[in-house]
Structure formats: C-alpha cells, structure tokens
Design a protein around this motif. Structure first.
Motif, PDB file in Angstrom:
ATOM      1  N   GLN A   1       0.830  -1.200   0.000  1.00 12.55           N
ATOM      2  CA  GLN A   1       0.000   0.000   0.000  1.00 12.55           C
ATOM      3  C   GLN A   1       0.864   1.250   0.000  1.00 12.55           C
ATOM      4  O   GLN A   1       1.876   1.312   0.695  1.00 12.55           O
ATOM      5  CB  GLN A   1      -0.916   0.022   1.233  1.00 12.55           C
ATOM      6  N   ALA A   2       0.452   2.220  -0.783  1.00  5.55           N
ATOM      7  CA  ALA A   2       1.088   3.539  -0.735  1.00  5.55           C
ATOM      8  C   ALA A   2       0.445   4.295   0.420  1.00  5.55           C
ATOM      9  O   ALA A   2      -0.771   4.306   0.570  1.00  5.55           O
ATOM     10  CB  ALA A   2       0.871   4.280  -2.044  1.00  5.55           C
ATOM     11  N   THR A   3       1.284   4.892   1.241  1.00  8.41           N
ATOM     12  CA  THR A   3       0.793   5.661   2.373  1.00  8.41           C
ATOM     13  C   THR A   3       1.716   6.857   2.583  1.00  8.41           C
ATOM     14  O   THR A   3       2.593   7.114   1.761  1.00  8.41           O
ATOM     15  CB  THR A   3       0.676   4.789   3.650  1.00  8.41           C
ATOM     16  N   GLN A   4       1.506   7.553   3.647  1.00  7.95           N
ATOM     17  CA  GLN A   4       2.353   8.671   4.045  1.00  7.95           C
ATOM     18  C   GLN A   4       2.632   8.540   5.522  1.00  7.95           C
ATOM     19  O   GLN A   4       1.736   8.201   6.295  1.00  7.95           O
ATOM     20  CB  GLN A   4       1.604   9.991   3.853  1.00  7.95           C
ATOM     21  N   SER A   5       3.870   8.815   5.901  1.00  3.06           N
ATOM     22  CA  SER A   5       4.137   8.903   7.328  1.00  3.06           C
ATOM     23  C   SER A   5       3.422  10.159   7.828  1.00  3.06           C
ATOM     24  O   SER A   5       3.024  11.006   7.024  1.00  3.06           O
ATOM     25  CB  SER A   5       5.642   8.995   7.596  1.00  3.06           C
ATOM     26  N   LEU A   6       3.283  10.268   9.131  1.00  2.76           N
ATOM     27  CA  LEU A   6       2.658  11.481   9.663  1.00  2.76           C
ATOM     28  C   LEU A   6       3.516  12.712   9.416  1.00  2.76           C
ATOM     29  O   LEU A   6       3.017  13.833   9.484  1.00  2.76           O
ATOM     30  CB  LEU A   6       2.368  11.344  11.158  1.00  2.76           C
ATOM     31  N   SER A   7       4.789  12.516   9.087  1.00  2.00           N
ATOM     32  CA  SER A   7       5.637  13.659   8.733  1.00  2.00           C
ATOM     33  C   SER A   7       5.500  13.993   7.244  1.00  2.00           C
ATOM     34  O   SER A   7       6.269  14.776   6.712  1.00  2.00           O
ATOM     35  CB  SER A   7       7.096  13.389   9.102  1.00  2.00           C
ATOM     36  N   ARG A   8       4.510  13.378   6.610  1.00  2.00           N
ATOM     37  CA  ARG A   8       4.118  13.643   5.218  1.00  2.00           C
ATOM     38  C   ARG A   8       5.072  13.087   4.163  1.00  2.00           C
ATOM     39  O   ARG A   8       5.000  13.443   3.005  1.00  2.00           O
ATOM     40  CB  ARG A   8       3.896  15.127   4.983  1.00  2.00           C
TER      41      ARG A   8
ATOM     42  N   ASN B   1      -5.284  13.917  10.944  1.00  2.00           N
ATOM     43  CA  ASN B   1      -5.200  15.088  11.823  1.00  2.00           C
ATOM     44  C   ASN B   1      -5.348  14.699  13.289  1.00  2.00           C
ATOM     45  O   ASN B   1      -4.687  15.271  14.154  1.00  2.00           O
ATOM     46  CB  ASN B   1      -6.238  16.140  11.429  1.00  2.00           C
ATOM     47  N   ARG B   2      -6.206  13.713  13.578  1.00  2.00           N
ATOM     48  CA  ARG B   2      -6.335  13.240  14.958  1.00  2.00           C
ATOM     49  C   ARG B   2      -5.017  12.604  15.418  1.00  2.00           C
ATOM     50  O   ARG B   2      -4.596  12.790  16.561  1.00  2.00           O
ATOM     51  CB  ARG B   2      -7.495  12.261  15.087  1.00  2.00           C
ATOM     52  N   LEU B   3      -4.366  11.860  14.536  1.00  3.03           N
ATOM     53  CA  LEU B   3      -3.067  11.278  14.881  1.00  3.03           C
ATOM     54  C   LEU B   3      -2.016  12.375  15.078  1.00  3.03           C
ATOM     55  O   LEU B   3      -1.190  12.290  15.990  1.00  3.03           O
ATOM     56  CB  LEU B   3      -2.614  10.298  13.790  1.00  3.03           C
ATOM     57  N   LEU B   4      -2.049  13.391  14.230  1.00  5.62           N
ATOM     58  CA  LEU B   4      -1.103  14.499  14.354  1.00  5.62           C
ATOM     59  C   LEU B   4      -1.248  15.227  15.687  1.00  5.62           C
ATOM     60  O   LEU B   4      -0.261  15.675  16.279  1.00  5.62           O
ATOM     61  CB  LEU B   4      -1.271  15.482  13.195  1.00  5.62           C
ATOM     62  N   GLU B   5      -2.491  15.353  16.169  1.00  8.09           N
ATOM     63  CA  GLU B   5      -2.726  15.985  17.465  1.00  8.09           C
ATOM     64  C   GLU B   5      -2.129  15.158  18.596  1.00  8.09           C
ATOM     65  O   GLU B   5      -1.643  15.695  19.583  1.00  8.09           O
ATOM     66  CB  GLU B   5      -4.225  16.175  17.698  1.00  8.09           C
ATOM     67  N   ARG B   6      -2.184  13.850  18.440  1.00  9.70           N
ATOM     68  CA  ARG B   6      -1.689  12.936  19.480  1.00  9.70           C
ATOM     69  C   ARG B   6      -0.164  12.805  19.446  1.00  9.70           C
ATOM     70  O   ARG B   6       0.495  12.748  20.476  1.00  9.70           O
ATOM     71  CB  ARG B   6      -2.343  11.564  19.281  1.00  9.70           C
ATOM     72  N   TYR B   7       0.409  12.716  18.264  1.00  8.10           N
ATOM     73  CA  TYR B   7       1.849  12.508  18.096  1.00  8.10           C
ATOM     74  C   TYR B   7       2.475  13.792  17.562  1.00  8.10           C
ATOM     75  O   TYR B   7       2.419  14.067  16.370  1.00  8.10           O
ATOM     76  CB  TYR B   7       2.111  11.312  17.168  1.00  8.10           C
ATOM     77  N   THR B   8       3.054  14.561  18.454  1.00  4.26           N
ATOM     78  CA  THR B   8       3.537  15.896  18.090  1.00  4.26           C
ATOM     79  C   THR B   8       5.031  15.936  17.764  1.00  4.26           C
ATOM     80  O   THR B   8       5.471  16.844  17.067  1.00  4.26           O
ATOM     81  CB  THR B   8       3.237  16.892  19.219  1.00  4.26           C
ATOM     82  N   ALA B   9       5.802  14.987  18.261  1.00  5.07           N
ATOM     83  CA  ALA B   9       7.242  14.984  18.004  1.00  5.07           C
ATOM     84  C   ALA B   9       7.528  14.474  16.597  1.00  5.07           C
ATOM     85  O   ALA B   9       6.892  13.509  16.128  1.00  5.07           O
ATOM     86  CB  ALA B   9       7.962  14.115  19.033  1.00  5.07           C
ATOM     87  N   GLU B  10       8.473  15.105  15.928  1.00  2.87           N
ATOM     88  CA  GLU B  10       8.810  14.721  14.551  1.00  2.87           C
ATOM     89  C   GLU B  10       9.277  13.270  14.469  1.00  2.87           C
ATOM     90  O   GLU B  10       8.950  12.562  13.517  1.00  2.87           O
ATOM     91  CB  GLU B  10       9.880  15.662  13.977  1.00  2.87           C
ATOM     92  N   ALA B  11      10.040  12.810  15.456  1.00  2.43           N
ATOM     93  CA  ALA B  11      10.513  11.416  15.462  1.00  2.43           C
ATOM     94  C   ALA B  11       9.332  10.443  15.509  1.00  2.43           C
ATOM     95  O   ALA B  11       9.354   9.401  14.844  1.00  2.43           O
ATOM     96  CB  ALA B  11      11.446  11.176  16.639  1.00  2.43           C
ATOM     97  N   GLU B  12       8.298  10.782  16.285  1.00  2.00           N
ATOM     98  CA  GLU B  12       7.099   9.936  16.353  1.00  2.00           C
ATOM     99  C   GLU B  12       6.376   9.936  15.012  1.00  2.00           C
ATOM    100  O   GLU B  12       5.928   8.896  14.539  1.00  2.00           O
ATOM    101  CB  GLU B  12       6.133  10.447  17.419  1.00  2.00           C
ATOM    102  N   ARG B  13       6.258  11.093  14.409  1.00  2.00           N
ATOM    103  CA  ARG B  13       5.533  11.224  13.148  1.00  2.00           C
ATOM    104  C   ARG B  13       6.229  10.487  12.012  1.00  2.00           C
ATOM    105  O   ARG B  13       5.570   9.940  11.134  1.00  2.00           O
ATOM    106  CB  ARG B  13       5.355  12.707  12.808  1.00  2.00           C
ATOM    107  N   THR B  14       7.543  10.481  12.027  1.00  2.00           N
ATOM    108  CA  THR B  14       8.296   9.792  10.976  1.00  2.00           C
ATOM    109  C   THR B  14       8.061   8.288  11.024  1.00  2.00           C
ATOM    110  O   THR B  14       8.007   7.635   9.994  1.00  2.00           O
ATOM    111  CB  THR B  14       9.806  10.105  11.128  1.00  2.00           C
ATOM    112  N   ARG B  15       7.899   7.749  12.215  1.00  2.97           N
ATOM    113  CA  ARG B  15       7.709   6.299  12.387  1.00  2.97           C
ATOM    114  C   ARG B  15       6.248   5.857  12.245  1.00  2.97           C
ATOM    115  O   ARG B  15       5.964   4.677  12.215  1.00  2.97           O
ATOM    116  CB  ARG B  15       8.221   5.866  13.751  1.00  2.97           C
ATOM    117  N   MET B  16       5.333   6.793  12.205  1.00  2.00           N
ATOM    118  CA  MET B  16       3.901   6.482  12.157  1.00  2.00           C
ATOM    119  C   MET B  16       3.458   6.329  10.706  1.00  2.00           C
ATOM    120  O   MET B  16       3.491   7.278   9.937  1.00  2.00           O
ATOM    121  CB  MET B  16       3.109   7.597  12.846  1.00  2.00           C
ATOM    122  N   LEU B  17       3.028   5.103  10.339  1.00  4.86           N
ATOM    123  CA  LEU B  17       2.611   4.797   8.975  1.00  4.86           C
ATOM    124  C   LEU B  17       1.168   4.294   8.976  1.00  4.86           C
ATOM    125  O   LEU B  17       0.914   3.086   8.977  1.00  4.86           O
ATOM    126  CB  LEU B  17       3.529   3.731   8.370  1.00  4.86           C
ATOM    127  N   PRO B  18       0.188   5.202   8.991  1.00  4.50           N
ATOM    128  CA  PRO B  18      -1.208   4.754   9.026  1.00  4.50           C
ATOM    129  C   PRO B  18      -1.605   4.039   7.740  1.00  4.50           C
ATOM    130  O   PRO B  18      -1.201   4.447   6.644  1.00  4.50           O
ATOM    131  CB  PRO B  18      -2.000   6.048   9.201  1.00  4.50           C
TER     132      PRO B  18
END
Length: 181
Positions: free
Chosen positions: A37-44, A109-126
C-alpha cells in the motif's frame, strides 16, 4: 521387493525429507504478508509499503484502535526503542478507510494531534483499509489485540506476538531481528 526392502526404502525417503526440512532456513517460514500500500508517514513523507520499510528486518507495532496504543507504547518502553538504534521500527495504526480523502485527512489530523514529536511522526505509517482483511493477510489472529511483528521488505511476517510487552516475547522478536539483548 520383499517387506524389509520396502520398509528400508520408506525409512530412507523419510530421512531424506527430514534432512531437507532441517536444511531449509527457518526465516523462509512466512506467517503472513503485509498488504502492499502507498501511504504517508505522519511527517508527510510518501511511503510504499513494504519495500520502503527502514531496514531488511523491521519491527512493526500494529494497532487497530486507540485503546491499543498503550500496548504499543509498552513495547517502545520495554525494548527501549527510542534510545536503542539497533532495532528499526515503525508504528502501523490500521484504520478503516472512510472512503473519502477528507475522512482520511480527518483521521490523520487526529493522529497528528496525538503525536507531536517529529521522530514519532516519521515512524507512524497509518494504513487505511479493512481491519479484518489486514489481519487475515498478515496472519494475525484478530483485531482485539495489538501486535508486534517482524517484517522484511517483501512484506513477509517473520515473527509475531500479540498484546503488551513481555520479556519472553521480546526475546523471540530480538532473535528474528538479529539483535542481541
């Protein structure tokens, strides 16, 4: 052929089969397959799963609902993932696809509100897809628990455990990841 010769022949064939089974590498025993699947990390950053996983063996913390976040967090703490760079890891929240880009954006956006650190967002692959289909494909027993799975870049599930951190389960994952304790 007499009975003794036939019996010896069957024993020899069985021994050869057992020998080949023992020589076959255990890592080829795939427990499931991560859906492509193509997705985006939370860091876009765009990510194509599974080939864009961070390493040849990656620990993925899979959750199906927000109540399972604490189970994933227990693995992060128990394996000291934030401070131990020997384990490549990601978080994969599996979310039912709302069917619209607006609905997916709201969920992100709900995930972005919960995970604010860039390191967390980079590892988050919804992943937006049917949760039960994801579980079936990856060889998971259901969606009631979170899972820690070891994936390769072909999407093969090489090891899996369910629920919160446990030292014995962690050892199984470490062995599959090829990292020392």
């Amino acid at each position: 052929m007499n009975r003794i010769t036939t019996t010896c022949l069957w024993i020899a064939v069985a021994a050869i089969g057992v020998g080949f089974a023992m020589l076959h590498p255990t890592e080829s025993r795939v427990m499931g397959q991560l859906p492509a699947q193509a997705t985006q990390s939370l860091s876009r950053a765009p990510v194509m799963l599974p080939q864009d996983l961070p390493s040849d063996r990656t620990l993925a913390l899979v959750t199906f609902n927000r109540d399972q976040r604490s189970q994933a967090d227990s693995w992060i703490e128990g394996l000291n993932l934030k401070n131990d760079s020997s384990i490549s890891w990601v978080r994969i929240p599996v979310l039912n696809d709302p069917g619209t880009s607006e609905g997916r954006s709201d969920a992100k956006n709900r995930l972005l509100e919960r995970y604010t650190a860039e390191a967390e967002r980079t590892r988050m692959l919804p992943m937006f897809m049917d949760k039960a289909a994801f579980a079936r494909s990856t060889g998971l027993t259901g969606i009631e628990q979170s899972y820690a799975v070891v994936l390769n870049r072909q999407g093969d599930v090489l090891a899996r455990v369910e629920g919160p951190f446990d030292a014995t389960k962690a050892q199984t994952l470490r062995e599959t990841l090829g990292v020392a304790k």
